[in-house]
Design an enzyme around this catalytic site. Structure first.
Site, PDB file in Angstrom:
ATOM      1  N   CYS A   1      24.447 -19.010  36.724  1.00 52.23           N
ATOM      2  CA  CYS A   1      23.412 -19.511  37.136  1.00 52.23           C
ATOM      3  C   CYS A   1      22.992 -20.114  38.246  1.00 52.23           C
ATOM      4  O   CYS A   1      22.090 -20.416  38.973  1.00 52.23           O
ATOM      5  CB  CYS A   1      22.447 -20.087  35.916  1.00 52.23           C
ATOM      6  SG  CYS A   1      23.059 -21.821  35.503  1.00 52.23           S
TER       7      CYS A   1
ATOM      8  N   CYS B   1      22.923 -24.220  28.749  1.00 51.94           N
ATOM      9  CA  CYS B   1      22.629 -25.167  29.888  1.00 51.94           C
ATOM     10  C   CYS B   1      23.076 -26.511  29.513  1.00 51.94           C
ATOM     11  O   CYS B   1      23.403 -27.600  30.112  1.00 51.94           O
ATOM     12  CB  CYS B   1      21.367 -25.373  29.798  1.00 51.94           C
ATOM     13  SG  CYS B   1      20.430 -23.708  30.074  1.00 51.94           S
TER      14      CYS B   1
HETATM   15 FE1  FES Z   1      21.449 -22.713  34.358  1.00 51.43          FE
HETATM   16 FE2  FES Z   1      20.212 -23.697  32.321  1.00 51.43          FE
HETATM   17  S1  FES Z   1      19.875 -21.658  33.309  1.00 51.43           S
HETATM   18  S2  FES Z   1      21.785 -24.443  33.396  1.00 51.43           S
END
Ligand code: FES
Length: 145
Positions: free
Chosen positions: A33, A103
């Site tokens: 991400c 996360c």
């Molecule tokens: Fe990347 Fe939460 S979506 S840390």
């Protein structure tokens, strides 16, 4: 979707900031991400975490878990801080949606990276502390936490 505790820590994150001359600094990222987390630890001569701050360039769940994780390690010894796992942080937050579990790993990894940095600077060995990874692989996200 999020518990009240998650919303609280997301909207009013604790311990945001930096520590000048920190005893240990750890930065980790999630390659998937692109979110990044940095933790600063101020550790006294008795190996107790006197202060902790964090900076997150990440999603709401990353902010909430970092905030809770910093609250949980503050005042603890470096050995006790190792038991603050992402699981423990998630429990303290009354859970996270499954897609957001990865996360919470950022906070744990960043604390471990900061402890590793502290140990290296002071030529210490912290029992049970592994060399940090620079990012979190996809295969780990698929594991059942
Ligand atoms: Fe990347 Fe939460 S979506 S840390």
């Amino acid at each position: 979707m999020y518990s009240e505790k998650v919303m609280d820590h997301f909207q009013n994150p604790r311990n945001v900031g930096e520590i000048d001359g920190a005893s240990g600094v750890g930065t980790v990222g999630n390659a998937k991400c692109g979110d990044i987390m940095r933790i600063y630890l101020d550790i006294d001569e008795n190996q107790v975490i006197r202060d902790v701050k964090f900076k997150t360039f990440g999603c709401g769940a990353a902010v909430a878990t970092s905030s809770m994780a910093t609250e949980m390690v503050k005042g603890k010894s470096v050995n006790e801080a190792l038991s603050v796992t992402n699981k423990a942080v998630m429990e303290a937050l009354d859970g996270l949606p499954p897609v957001k579990v990865h996360c919470s790993l950022l906070a744990e990894e960043a604390i471990h990276a900061a402890l590793w940095d502290y140990a290296e600077k002071n030529q210490l060995k912290i029992e049970g502390l592994a060399k940090p990874k620079s990012d979190i692989s996809e295969s780990e996200e698929e594991e059942d936490y």
